[in-house]
Design a protein around this motif. Structure first.
Motif, PDB file in Angstrom:
ATOM      1  N   VAL A  28     -25.719 -18.910 -24.043  1.00  0.00           N
ATOM      2  CA  VAL A  28     -24.503 -17.952 -24.174  1.00  0.00           C
ATOM      3  C   VAL A  28     -24.876 -17.076 -22.879  1.00  0.00           C
ATOM      4  N   TYR A  29     -24.127 -16.339 -22.436  1.00  0.00           N
ATOM      5  CA  TYR A  29     -24.544 -15.301 -21.208  1.00  0.00           C
ATOM      6  C   TYR A  29     -23.453 -14.078 -21.494  1.00  0.00           C
ATOM      7  N   TYR A  69     -28.479 -15.052 -23.207  1.00  0.00           N
ATOM      8  CA  TYR A  69     -28.727 -14.422 -21.839  1.00  0.00           C
ATOM      9  C   TYR A  69     -28.105 -13.084 -21.785  1.00  0.00           C
ATOM     10  N   VAL A  70     -28.723 -11.638 -21.873  1.00  0.00           N
ATOM     11  CA  VAL A  70     -27.848 -10.566 -21.749  1.00  0.00           C
ATOM     12  C   VAL A  70     -28.538  -9.827 -20.538  1.00  0.00           C
ATOM     13  N   ASN A  71     -27.603  -9.785 -19.347  1.00  0.00           N
ATOM     14  CA  ASN A  71     -27.995  -9.124 -18.113  1.00  0.00           C
ATOM     15  C   ASN A  71     -27.520  -7.779 -18.171  1.00  0.00           C
ATOM     16  N   ILE A  82     -33.625  -2.058 -24.338  1.00  0.00           N
ATOM     17  CA  ILE A  82     -32.708  -2.500 -25.502  1.00  0.00           C
ATOM     18  C   ILE A  82     -33.598  -3.309 -26.353  1.00  0.00           C
ATOM     19  N   ASP A  83     -33.498  -2.993 -27.756  1.00  0.00           N
ATOM     20  CA  ASP A  83     -34.086  -3.480 -28.893  1.00  0.00           C
ATOM     21  C   ASP A  83     -33.191  -4.458 -29.526  1.00  0.00           C
ATOM     22  N   TYR A 106     -32.446 -10.078 -20.404  1.00  0.00           N
ATOM     23  CA  TYR A 106     -33.065 -10.348 -21.692  1.00  0.00           C
ATOM     24  C   TYR A 106     -32.673 -11.857 -21.922  1.00  0.00           C
ATOM     25  N   GLU A 107     -33.714 -12.582 -22.293  1.00  0.00           N
ATOM     26  CA  GLU A 107     -33.530 -14.149 -22.879  1.00  0.00           C
ATOM     27  C   GLU A 107     -33.761 -14.146 -24.441  1.00  0.00           C
TER      28      GLU A 107
END
Ligand SMILES: *[C@@H]1O[C@H](CO)[C@@H](O)[C@H](O)[C@H]1NC(C)=O
Ligand SMILES: *[C@@H]1O[C@H](CO)[C@@H](O)[C@H](O)[C@H]1NC(C)=O
Ligand SMILES: *[C@@H]1O[C@H](CO)[C@@H](O)[C@H](O)[C@H]1NC(C)=O
Ligand SMILES: *[C@@H]1O[C@H](CO)[C@@H](O)[C@H](O)[C@H]1NC(C)=O
Ligand SMILES: *[C@@H]1O[C@H](CO)[C@@H](O)[C@H](O)[C@H]1NC(C)=O
Ligand SMILES: *[C@@H]1O[C@H](CO)[C@@H](O)[C@H](O)[C@H]1NC(C)=O
Length: 292
Positions: A28-29, A69-71, A82-83, A106-107
């Motif tokens: 998921v992106y 995945y958060v770009n 980011i936590d 972040y993965e």
């Protein structure tokens, strides 16, 4: 011996095929833009750091076992990291700051986490406005271990300061509290109220997140009993309560049964210290309800 070995190999192949067919885990992106945005609340206008201009920030939705995945692109003026609260696996780069003008992906590998997690900026000044819900739904084909809700709604409890928060500022006590970014009616500033429409006899899963840094928050809905079904990214034994107490950073998944007379009911959120309170409103729709 030979046939036993063959059987083991065959079984392994079958298990692997079974895994391929039924695991259904997805990638998921998400794309997050850290940027400043102007808000008018509490009789004043100020600029705050946000993700994509929204307060609270965008919601992440995934299923159990997915990889998210958060770009994050930092278009703000300060370095931020980011936590990911409630994620069990360690995340590469979780301790690194994302410098202005750069991006980092972040993965996040989900495993047994289920229900409601959340994310927030690590530093206190940025966390006040850079945070949001992280919803983990059951895997494809998996059921909720409670009656399936009509719909689900993250409810982020937050705080608002009159002063501008930037790097180096240590926020003290908040000037107001928010429900999904709304201050409600109690501050005398013509602020908007969080509103939730429900159908008479509907069942709603509310995902309550206490994003207030240093306050235990008390949450209630007038005349409704709430059924707790999960907390902190796990399911829990069912319990019933007319008001909920959430430690800083805690999440609670609750079922709300819209079983009262058709009407409007106050939602209240207040710090347990008793100072101030914030209201929202539940509206019953009359389409399917009885006439009152
Ligand atoms: C944030 O904004 C960017 C740029 O407009 C967009 O591509 C992205 O989908 C947005 N992310 C979310 C989670 O809304
Ligand atoms: C930065 O964003 C670009 C474009 O979306 C992407 O290809 C690249 O992998 C990202 N870099 C990092 C370190 O996440
Ligand atoms: C919360 O408390 C910590 C430790 O006392 C402090 O560093 C931080 O600034 C406080 N955060 C807020 C938002 O008040
Ligand atoms: C209060 O808010 C409403 C809706 O946003 C707006 O129409 C109205 O003009 C505002 N009133 C005052 C006194 O600011
Ligand atoms: C849930 O998380 C909050 C914040 O980390 C913590 O204070 C609380 O004790 C946790 N509750 C349970 C039952 O683990
Ligand atoms: C919330 O605050 C308002 C205004 O300060 C007050 O009138 C009301 O009684 C409070 N409600 C609760 C439930 O504390």
């Amino acid at each position: 011996m030979g046939s036993q070995k063959q059987a083991v190999v065959l079984l392994s192949v079958l298990l692997f095929l079974n895994f391929l067919l039924f695991s259904g885990a997805d990638d998921v992106y998400y794309e997050f833009i850290l940027q400043e945005a102007e808000f008018t609340k509490l009789c004043g206008t100020k600029t705050v750091l946000t993700v994509n201009g929204s307060f609270p920030g965008p919601e992440i939705r995934a299923r159990r076992d997915d990889t998210v995945y958060v770009n994050v692109r930092n278009q703000g003026r300060f370095a931020v990291s980011i936590d990911w609260e409630g994620v069990e696996d360690s995340i590469d780069g979780a301790n690194e700051l994302i410098q202005p003008g750069t991006n980092f992906t972040y993965e996040i590998e989900l495993d047994d986490e289920i229900g409601t997690l959340w994310w927030h900026a690590r530093s206190a000044w940025a966390e006040a406005t850079v945070h949001g819900a992280f919803v983990v739904l059951p895997a494809a084909g998996e059921q909720f271990p409670f009656p399936a809700p009509t719909s689900d709604h993250p409810i982020v409890l937050g705080e608002w300061y009159r002063q501008e928060l930037t790097e180096g500022i240590v926020p003290g006590q908040a000037d107001a509290y928010t429900i999904n970014g709304h201050l409600g009616e109690t501050y005398g500033c013509n602020d908007t109220s969080y509103q939730l429409q429900v159908d008479y006899q509907g069942l709603y899963l509310l995902r309550i997140i206490n994003a207030v840094a240093n306050e235990t928050m008390v949450f209630a809905i007038a005349q409704h009993s709430l059924t707790i079904v999960g907390q902190n990214a796990t399911y829990s034994r069912r319990s019933f309560s007319s008001s909920l107490t959430l430690a800083p950073g805690q999440t609670l998944d609750i079922l709300l049964s819209a079983n009262q007379n058709v009407g409007q009911y106050y939602i209240t959120a207040r710090p347990s210290s008793g100072r101030l309170n914030t209201t929202g409103i539940i509206h019953y729709t009359t389409s399917t309800g009885p006439l009152v």
